[in-house]
Motif scaffolding. Structure first.
Motif, PDB file in Angstrom:
ATOM      1  N   LEU A  86       0.832  -1.207   0.000  1.00 16.87           N
ATOM      2  CA  LEU A  86       0.000   0.000   0.000  1.00 16.87           C
ATOM      3  C   LEU A  86       0.866   1.257   0.000  1.00 16.87           C
ATOM      4  CD1 LEU A  86      -2.885  -0.840   2.509  1.00 16.87           C
ATOM      5  CD2 LEU A  86      -3.022  -0.699   0.020  1.00 16.87           C
ATOM      6  N   ASN A  87       1.938   1.243   0.795  1.00 15.68           N
ATOM      7  CA  ASN A  87       2.834   2.396   0.806  1.00 15.68           C
ATOM      8  C   ASN A  87       3.494   2.594  -0.552  1.00 15.68           C
ATOM      9  OD1 ASN A  87       2.261   2.819   3.526  1.00 15.68           O
ATOM     10  ND2 ASN A  87       3.974   1.563   4.233  1.00 15.68           N
ATOM     11  N   ASP A  88       3.899   1.480  -1.187  1.00 17.06           N
ATOM     12  CA  ASP A  88       4.506   1.590  -2.529  1.00 17.06           C
ATOM     13  C   ASP A  88       3.502   2.150  -3.530  1.00 17.06           C
ATOM     14  OD1 ASP A  88       6.820   0.563  -1.482  1.00 17.06           O
ATOM     15  OD2 ASP A  88       6.418  -1.506  -2.135  1.00 17.06           O
ATOM     16  N   LEU A  89       2.254   1.639  -3.465  1.00 19.13           N
ATOM     17  CA  LEU A  89       1.229   2.143  -4.389  1.00 19.13           C
ATOM     18  C   LEU A  89       0.949   3.616  -4.139  1.00 19.13           C
ATOM     19  CD1 LEU A  89      -1.308  -0.832  -4.428  1.00 19.13           C
ATOM     20  CD2 LEU A  89       0.225  -0.127  -6.269  1.00 19.13           C
ATOM     21  N   SER A  90       0.896   4.000  -2.856  1.00 21.96           N
ATOM     22  CA  SER A  90       0.672   5.406  -2.535  1.00 21.96           C
ATOM     23  C   SER A  90       1.822   6.264  -3.043  1.00 21.96           C
ATOM     24  CB  SER A  90       0.509   5.574  -1.028  1.00 21.96           C
ATOM     25  OG  SER A  90       0.340   6.944  -0.689  1.00 21.96           O
ATOM     26  N   HIS A  91       3.064   5.777  -2.839  1.00 19.41           N
ATOM     27  CA  HIS A  91       4.221   6.526  -3.346  1.00 19.41           C
ATOM     28  C   HIS A  91       4.193   6.611  -4.870  1.00 19.41           C
ATOM     29  CE1 HIS A  91       8.240   8.142  -3.443  1.00 19.41           C
ATOM     30  NE2 HIS A  91       8.653   7.161  -4.222  1.00 19.41           N
ATOM     31  N   ASP A  94       1.616   9.120  -5.896  1.00 15.94           N
ATOM     32  CA  ASP A  94       2.120  10.482  -5.720  1.00 15.94           C
ATOM     33  C   ASP A  94       3.097  10.841  -6.826  1.00 15.94           C
ATOM     34  OD1 ASP A  94       0.593  10.647  -3.447  1.00 15.94           O
ATOM     35  OD2 ASP A  94       2.230  10.119  -2.084  1.00 15.94           O
ATOM     36  N   GLN A  95       3.946   9.861  -7.203  1.00 16.64           N
ATOM     37  CA  GLN A  95       4.881  10.128  -8.297  1.00 16.64           C
ATOM     38  C   GLN A  95       4.140  10.382  -9.593  1.00 16.64           C
ATOM     39  OE1 GLN A  95       7.559   6.775  -8.371  1.00 16.64           O
ATOM     40  NE2 GLN A  95       9.037   7.754  -7.009  1.00 16.64           N
ATOM     41  N   PHE A 310      -9.784   8.670 -19.380  1.00 13.01           N
ATOM     42  CA  PHE A 310      -8.362   8.439 -19.148  1.00 13.01           C
ATOM     43  C   PHE A 310      -8.005   8.886 -17.731  1.00 13.01           C
ATOM     44  CE2 PHE A 310      -8.464   8.827 -23.819  1.00 13.01           C
ATOM     45  CZ  PHE A 310      -7.846   7.639 -24.142  1.00 13.01           C
ATOM     46  N   ALA A 311      -8.526   8.174 -16.739  1.00 14.11           N
ATOM     47  CA  ALA A 311      -8.244   8.500 -15.336  1.00 14.11           C
ATOM     48  C   ALA A 311      -8.624   7.303 -14.478  1.00 14.11           C
ATOM     49  CB  ALA A 311      -9.005   9.751 -14.906  1.00 14.11           C
ATOM     50  N   SER A 312      -8.200   7.326 -13.215  1.00 10.42           N
ATOM     51  CA  SER A 312      -8.539   6.278 -12.261  1.00 10.42           C
ATOM     52  C   SER A 312      -9.759   6.716 -11.460  1.00 10.42           C
ATOM     53  CB  SER A 312      -7.359   6.005 -11.326  1.00 10.42           C
ATOM     54  OG  SER A 312      -7.737   5.098 -10.306  1.00 10.42           O
ATOM     55  N   PRO A 313     -10.677   5.796 -11.165  1.00 16.81           N
ATOM     56  CA  PRO A 313     -11.867   6.168 -10.395  1.00 16.81           C
ATOM     57  C   PRO A 313     -11.591   6.382  -8.915  1.00 16.81           C
ATOM     58  CG  PRO A 313     -11.896   3.826 -10.863  1.00 16.81           C
ATOM     59  CD  PRO A 313     -10.719   4.379 -11.593  1.00 16.81           C
ATOM     60  N   LEU A 314     -10.392   6.054  -8.447  1.00 15.25           N
ATOM     61  CA  LEU A 314     -10.047   6.206  -7.035  1.00 15.25           C
ATOM     62  C   LEU A 314      -8.811   7.086  -6.900  1.00 15.25           C
ATOM     63  CD1 LEU A 314     -10.474   2.535  -5.764  1.00 15.25           C
ATOM     64  CD2 LEU A 314     -12.148   4.381  -5.660  1.00 15.25           C
ATOM     65  N   LYS A 315      -8.803   7.905  -5.853  1.00 17.56           N
ATOM     66  CA  LYS A 315      -7.653   8.736  -5.549  1.00 17.56           C
ATOM     67  C   LYS A 315      -6.958   8.286  -4.267  1.00 17.56           C
ATOM     68  CE  LYS A 315      -9.661  12.816  -7.797  1.00 17.56           C
ATOM     69  NZ  LYS A 315     -10.075  14.226  -7.639  1.00 17.56           N
ATOM     70  N   ASP A 316      -7.656   7.489  -3.438  1.00 15.53           N
ATOM     71  CA  ASP A 316      -7.077   6.972  -2.204  1.00 15.53           C
ATOM     72  C   ASP A 316      -6.312   5.676  -2.489  1.00 15.53           C
ATOM     73  OD1 ASP A 316      -8.141   8.956  -0.411  1.00 15.53           O
ATOM     74  OD2 ASP A 316     -10.112   8.090  -0.805  1.00 15.53           O
ATOM     75  N   PRO A 317      -5.486   5.223  -1.535  1.00 21.28           N
ATOM     76  CA  PRO A 317      -4.771   3.953  -1.730  1.00 21.28           C
ATOM     77  C   PRO A 317      -5.735   2.788  -1.931  1.00 21.28           C
ATOM     78  CG  PRO A 317      -3.797   5.184   0.084  1.00 21.28           C
ATOM     79  CD  PRO A 317      -5.057   5.909  -0.296  1.00 21.28           C
ATOM     80  N   PHE A 318      -5.396   1.869  -2.827  1.00 19.62           N
ATOM     81  CA  PHE A 318      -6.241   0.713  -3.127  1.00 19.62           C
ATOM     82  C   PHE A 318      -5.346  -0.422  -3.593  1.00 19.62           C
ATOM     83  CE2 PHE A 318      -5.789   3.092  -7.043  1.00 19.62           C
ATOM     84  CZ  PHE A 318      -5.485   2.103  -7.956  1.00 19.62           C
TER      85      PHE A 318
END
Length: 436
Positions: A86-91, A94-95, A310-318
């Motif tokens: 989850l931390n890697d996905l969040s990082h 963010d990148q 052309f976007a992701s439906p979620l902005k929080d970690p998943f």
């Protein structure tokens, strides 16, 4: 028969388990309990069973304790791995967001540079045409001057011939002296005019060479500007071509549809034309028109990218729990995203809500109709925050993640359909990651 078998059995038991008596003595009386062989056998078997059951139960409890410790340790390791993921996905998210912001800034800078270069190009083209017009005038003046010089030479030759002829015929006449003086003055003036014409012609040639050099430098500068503009357009447009092609969409057909339907400020750019006589455009004009065409294509791509998902439906970690494809003999027509209950869900493009309610296995479902025959679906919601007929924009919150319908846990089932046919949503998401 039974009596003999019983006797033999009793004798066998008497050999190993002889009959015993248990005396119970009190102050007034003495009693005994007779323990027959059969009774001893039953007691022995019962005790053995109890001991065996105790040993087995103890072993099972011991093994379960060891296994539970291993399971807890494995669960703890899995939890740590999951948290790291989850931390890697969040990082990584963010990148990606930082890269998208940087790409947008680079795009804006490129547009400003394109606008500035276009202004410089127009100024250079006007200056070049002015120089060409001046050069034509100088060349015309030079040609006239050369003709006048030739005419002066011919007149000088005629007068000289006439003077020589008249001088031999009327050598001593006073009128001849006057004529000779007049012709001498005329010849002197003609010589001065000839010298002036030659000087002017030389100055014109020098000026023509200077103007030709200036035009050549101007053409080299224009070529540099054109080349930079063409490279900037190629760098900006090619990734967008690949993005729409990767999403399974025909870029030319898509841009034609945008061009027909777009009625806001901007739109197609008018090609350059420096001639009013119906002549074919020059090479520079053709290059400028090609750049303007690429700018128009880039502008249309910007509009199309805003209207496509052309976007992701979620902005929080998943985390991804199931992808697009066949599963258990049936088509899983979308991608599943798992996150905590109530996680916000966002629209992936501009569109109109065509369904907002319960639908069979989807549970609480939102359908959004976009441009180009594209529809997105967001299923298993716990709460719907939009209504049918409502216009939504990319990034607008439309609901919360839940576990409604045919679902085994809290997650979002996200679908993309083009012309009614389900396509892999990750195609759009990955295609956008390569550009934005």
């Amino acid at each position: 028969m039974r009596t003999r078998l019983a006797i033999k059995t009793h004798a066998l038991l008497e050999r190993y388990l002889p009959e015993r008596r248990l005396f119970l003595r009190s102050d007034n009386d003495t009693r005994f309990i007779r323990l027959r062989s059969e009774t001893q056998l039953i007691a022995l078997l019962g005790g053995s069973a109890v001991v065996a059951w105790t040993i087995i139960a103890t072993a099972i409890l011991f093994m379960d304790s060891i296994g539970s410790g291993n399971f807890r340790e494995q669960a703890r390791r899995d939890q740590i791995t999951y948290q790291q993921r989850l931390n890697d996905l969040s990082h990584e998210r963010d990148q990606r967001a930082a890269e998208a912001v940087a790409a947008q800034e680079r795009f804006n800078v490129a547009l400003e540079q394109v606008s500035l270069m276009q202004s410089q190009l127009l100024e250079s083209e006007n200056r070049r045409r002015e120089l060409e017009t001046g050069l034509d005038i100088v060349q015309s003046t030079l040609a006239t001057t050369m003709k006048d010089r030739e005419a002066a030479k011919e007149l000088y030759a005629d007068l000289r011939n006439q003077l020589e002829t008249d001088g031999t015929v009327v050598a001593g006449d006073a009128a001849s002296d006057t004529t000779v003086a007049f012709l001498s003055d005329a010849l002197a003036k003609t010589a001065e005019e000839r010298d002036q014409v030659i000087a002017d012609a030389q100055d014109a040639l020098v000026r023509a060479d200077e103007m030709a050099t200036e035009i050549r430098l101007m053409e080299e500068k224009n070529d540099t500007i054109f080349r930079q503009l063409e490279e900037a357009m190629t760098v900006s447009v090619k990734p967008l071509d690949k993005m729409f092609q990767a999403a399974g969409m025909n870029p030319d057909r898509l841009l034609d549809q945008v061009r027909r339907g777009y009625s806001g400020q901007g739109g197609p750019l008018t090609p350059l034309s420096f001639s009013t006589r119906g002549e074919k455009p020059s090479a520079d004009a053709s290059r400028a028109n090609s750049i303007l065409s690429q700018m128009d294509r880039l502008n249309l791509y910007r509009i199309a990218a805003q209207k496509a998902p052309f976007a992701s439906p979620l902005k929080d970690p998943f985390r991804f729990t199931s992808g697009f494809g066949h599963r258990w003999g049936r088509l899983h027509a979308g991608t599943d995203f798992a996150a905590p209950h109530g996680t916000p869900i966002y629209s992936t493009a501009d569109g109109v809500v065509v369904h907002a309610g319960w639908q069979s296995g989807y549970g609480r479902l939102v359908k959004i109709q976009h441009e180009f025959g594209i529809e997105t679906r967001y299923a298993h919601m716990s709460k719907i925050r939009v209504n049918v007929g409502q216009r939504v924009s990319r990034g607008e919150r439309i609901g919360d993640m839940g576990n409604t319908g045919r679902s085994t846990g809290t997650h979002l089932h996200y679908e993309v359909r083009v012309g009614g046919e389900a396509v892999n949503p990750m195609t759009f998401i990955k295609a956008a990651n390569n550009v934005f």
